[in-house]
Design an enzyme around this catalytic site. Structure first.
Site, PDB file in Angstrom:
ATOM      1  CE1 TYR A 165      -3.992   2.108   0.606  1.00  0.00           C
ATOM      2  CE2 TYR A 165      -2.700   3.108   2.367  1.00  0.00           C
ATOM      3  CZ  TYR A 165      -3.808   3.106   1.545  1.00  0.00           C
ATOM      4  OH  TYR A 165      -4.735   4.114   1.660  1.00  0.00           O
ATOM      5  CE  LYS A 169      -3.909   4.934  -1.656  1.00  0.00           C
ATOM      6  NZ  LYS A 169      -4.958   5.454  -2.564  1.00  0.00           N
TER       7      LYS A 169
END
Length: 311
Positions: A165, A169
């Site tokens: 993640y 991002k």
């Protein structure tokens, strides 16, 4: 400017992953501001509920049920905007999934599905939107458009158990900077939105579990969390409304954060310190110079836990 002001009247926006959480708040807010909305989710019931909420409030919305990532989905989202509302003015790439595990336990599938949804999904949707913006410019001689790519504090600082993640991002914010350069001639703005909100995706963080449950019960966010920049999904939505409005036409290539009572501008990566040595460096020379000339400029990489409250 409040999210209820009609600052987006007649504009058409796609919001990916808008059946729940932040995406739902985004879709409802921009509809309240006057935009027509394409609501995307993999959950047909959730998307239908959001469309119904928007229509009950006097807005217009249509659902597209499809997973974000494939090029075909990006095309279908743009096509739905054009078919139902005649054009596309904004693409908000919010869709995402979590597969949280420390790296020793993270499988290839855990990594790949997060990359597919977040990073590839942002890429394919941004590419499709930019193509439509350029097509519209050729048709009506009016260039312009908005891309808002949703990042996370986890992509700006360390977030334990989120190698996948954090990576995507961070990549999304890098993508926003580059697309801002590529889209400037077409007068398209591209920004990264860095939200901090108490949603179900944050409930797995122990320190926030009770706060998420309280928000779901309709209770207010504790003042100490709001002051530190942690709030609800509805606290984030007004910044999105602003970025999609004409008032934000001069803002591009930025990473802008919002949560609770705070709005922030994140810095771009930049050189914090440097030193030179004629003829270049040996490992020994670096070892001698580093403590005195560079070590004091080393950067923090992990936040206080509340800053991790965005998923």
């Amino acid at each position: 400017m409040s999210e209820g002001e009609a600052v987006l009247t007649g504009k058409v926006a796609v919001v990916t992953g808008s059946g729940r959480g932040l995406g739902r708040a985004y879709a409802r807010a921009i509809a309240a501001a006057g935009a027509f909305v394409v609501v995307n989710d993999v959950d047909a019931d959730a998307a239908a509920d959001v469309v119904a909420e928007i229509e009950a409030a006097g807005g217009r919305a249509v659902p597209v049920i499809a997973p974000v990532g494939p090029t075909a989905t990006a095309g279908a989202l743009v096509a739905a905007a054009v078919e139902h509302f005649g054009r596309l003015d904004a693409m908000v790439t919010n869709a995402g999934v979590l597969r949280d595990r420390s790296i020793g336990k993270m499988t290839d599938d855990d990594f790949d599905v997060v990359v597919e949804t977040h990073l590839r999904g942002t890429f394919t949707c941004a590419r499709a939107a930019l193509a439509r913006f350029k097509e519209q410019a050729n048709e009506d001689q009016q260039s312009g458009g908005r891309l808002v790519l949703v990042g996370s504090p986890a992509g700006q600082r360390a977030s334990f158990g989120q190698t996948n993640y954090s990576s995507v991002k961070a990549g999304i914010v890098g993508m926003a900077r580059t697309l801002a350069v590529e889209a400037a001639r077409a007068q398209v703005t591209v920004n990264a939105l860095i939200p901090v909100a108490l949603t179900r995706m944050v409930a797995t963080v122990p320190v926030f579990a009770e706060a998420v449950a309280a928000v779901e019960r309709g209770e207010p966010v504790p003042a100490e969390l709001r002051e530190r920049g942690v709030g609800t999904a509805e606290d984030v939505a007004p910044l999105l409304v602003y970025l999609l409005s004409d008032a934000a036409a001069g803002i591009t290539g930025q990473a802008l954060g919002v949560g609770g009572d705070k709005i922030s501008v994140w810095s771009h990566p930049t050189v914090a310190a440097e030193t030179s040595r004629t003829g270049g460096w040996s490992a020994q020379a670096i070892a001698e110079a580093f403590p005195g000339e560079l070590a004091q400029h080393l950067q923090p990489y992990a936040p206080d836990l509340p800053a991790e409250a965005s998923r």
